[in-house]
Design a protein around this motif. Sequence first.
Motif, short mmCIF file in Angstrom:
data_model
loop_
_atom_site.label_atom_id
_atom_site.label_comp_id
_atom_site.label_asym_id
_atom_site.label_seq_id
_atom_site.Cartn_x
_atom_site.Cartn_y
_atom_site.Cartn_z
N GLY A 163 20.69 72.89 -31.06
CA GLY A 163 21.44 71.73 -30.59
C GLY A 163 22.74 72.12 -29.94
N LEU A 164 23.76 71.29 -30.15
CA LEU A 164 25.07 71.49 -29.54
C LEU A 164 26.16 71.30 -30.59
N ASP A 165 27.18 72.16 -30.53
CA ASP A 165 28.33 72.05 -31.41
C ASP A 165 29.58 72.30 -30.58
N PHE A 166 30.22 71.20 -30.14
CA PHE A 166 31.44 71.30 -29.35
C PHE A 166 32.69 71.19 -30.22
N ASN A 167 32.48 71.35 -31.55
CA ASN A 167 33.60 71.32 -32.48
C ASN A 167 34.19 72.71 -32.65
N ARG A 168 33.34 73.67 -32.96
CA ARG A 168 33.82 75.03 -33.19
C ARG A 168 33.67 75.92 -31.95
N ASN A 169 32.67 75.63 -31.13
CA ASN A 169 32.49 76.37 -29.88
C ASN A 169 32.46 77.88 -30.09
N LEU A 212 14.08 73.24 -26.39
CA LEU A 212 13.36 72.01 -26.10
C LEU A 212 12.04 72.33 -25.40
N ALA A 213 12.07 73.31 -24.51
CA ALA A 213 10.85 73.72 -23.83
C ALA A 213 9.85 74.31 -24.82
N LEU A 214 10.33 75.09 -25.79
CA LEU A 214 9.45 75.64 -26.81
C LEU A 214 8.84 74.54 -27.67
N ALA A 215 9.63 73.51 -27.99
CA ALA A 215 9.11 72.39 -28.77
C ALA A 215 8.06 71.63 -27.98
N ALA A 216 8.30 71.45 -26.69
CA ALA A 216 7.32 70.76 -25.85
C ALA A 216 6.03 71.56 -25.78
N GLU A 217 6.16 72.87 -25.70
CA GLU A 217 4.98 73.74 -25.60
C GLU A 217 4.19 73.76 -26.90
N SER A 218 4.90 73.83 -28.03
CA SER A 218 4.23 73.95 -29.34
C SER A 218 3.78 72.62 -29.91
N GLY A 219 4.45 71.54 -29.49
CA GLY A 219 4.17 70.23 -30.08
C GLY A 219 4.87 70.00 -31.39
N LEU A 220 5.67 70.97 -31.84
CA LEU A 220 6.39 70.82 -33.11
C LEU A 220 7.57 69.87 -32.94
N PRO A 221 7.96 69.20 -34.02
CA PRO A 221 9.17 68.38 -33.98
C PRO A 221 10.41 69.25 -33.92
N LEU A 222 11.54 68.62 -33.64
CA LEU A 222 12.82 69.31 -33.51
C LEU A 222 13.73 69.01 -34.69
N PHE A 223 14.41 70.05 -35.17
CA PHE A 223 15.41 69.93 -36.22
C PHE A 223 16.75 70.22 -35.56
N LEU A 224 17.56 69.17 -35.35
CA LEU A 224 18.69 69.23 -34.44
C LEU A 224 20.05 69.22 -35.15
N ARG A 278 8.68 64.66 -31.84
CA ARG A 278 9.63 63.98 -32.71
C ARG A 278 10.88 64.84 -32.88
N ALA A 279 11.98 64.20 -33.24
CA ALA A 279 13.23 64.95 -33.44
C ALA A 279 14.07 64.27 -34.49
N VAL A 280 14.73 65.08 -35.31
CA VAL A 280 15.64 64.55 -36.33
C VAL A 280 17.02 65.14 -36.11
N ILE A 281 18.03 64.27 -36.13
CA ILE A 281 19.42 64.71 -36.13
C ILE A 281 19.77 65.02 -37.58
N HIS A 282 19.80 66.30 -37.88
CA HIS A 282 20.03 66.71 -39.27
C HIS A 282 21.51 66.58 -39.62
N CYS A 283 21.77 66.24 -40.88
CA CYS A 283 23.14 66.10 -41.40
C CYS A 283 23.98 65.20 -40.50
N PHE A 284 23.49 64.00 -40.26
CA PHE A 284 24.23 63.09 -39.39
C PHE A 284 25.52 62.65 -40.07
N THR A 285 26.63 62.77 -39.32
CA THR A 285 27.94 62.34 -39.83
C THR A 285 28.71 61.55 -38.79
N GLY A 286 28.05 61.12 -37.72
CA GLY A 286 28.74 60.50 -36.60
C GLY A 286 29.10 59.04 -36.80
N GLU A 287 29.58 58.45 -35.73
CA GLU A 287 30.00 57.06 -35.74
C GLU A 287 28.86 56.15 -35.29
#
Length: 286
Positions: A114-120, A135-147, A169-178
Amino acid sequence: MTTTDTPSFLPEALCFRPREALVDIGANLTHESFTRDLDAVIERAQKANVTTMIVTGTDLAHAEQAVAMAERFPGLYATAGVHPHDASRWSDELARQMAALHRESAVVAVGECGLDFNRNFSTSAEQEKAFEAQLALAAESGLPLFLHERDAGTRMQEILKAWRDDISRAVIHCFTGEAKTLYGYLDLDLHIGLTGWICDERRGHHLRPLVKEIPLNRLMLETDCPYLLPRNLPAKLKGRRHEPALLPWINREIAHWMGLEEGALALETTRTARDFFNLDTASQES
């Protein structure tokens, strides 16, 4: 005390077995703090009716360790990906190695990525390159994403929107947002993983009214251990290390704020997790 402390037991006040089985969708059991007592950690989890644990693979070495654990212990599965902190290490060779891991029956998701623009720790350009490659690997494999996402909700949603028709499918793991970020993810038909962050009155209070906005068929539970030890525990640990056996306390806190019985939340989140990660099929193949 730090998360590297390895308590040999949990206080009796912290050990209870809910009626319904639970799934911990994010357990960093490859962390060095679990080296000396991994068998006991898994045994305690099973006694707490945390029957299924998905071990997070955040780079090649840890993903390989996660696969080895899943092959050794029934009820364990693995993810395989490169965390945004390590995105600068992405290469064509690493992509090939990850693709090979994704073909292992124990691996049930691509990530943590995923992306982490907090610690960079890696630049935003490096993060986006590694993320889109996975994302391309997930599309190729058909596996869900752990983000993973920190302070990057807008850009994460832009990228995911462009890929949404190609990934499963995709899950935003450890969601802490607004709220705005949560609604954006739900609009993209993503799943949400919640941790002991919601048990922390110092910083998790904004999540409490938001949890009712998450449909039960999109919600899953995780410890993100050894981090994020819940602060709703009725007894103190000798150390500060979190572990899967404490997931029932997170389930209890979320159920309270959702206005649900603990058993009902456990039943629904376990059903959602097993469906999301296709665990019944994975069990048959392993």
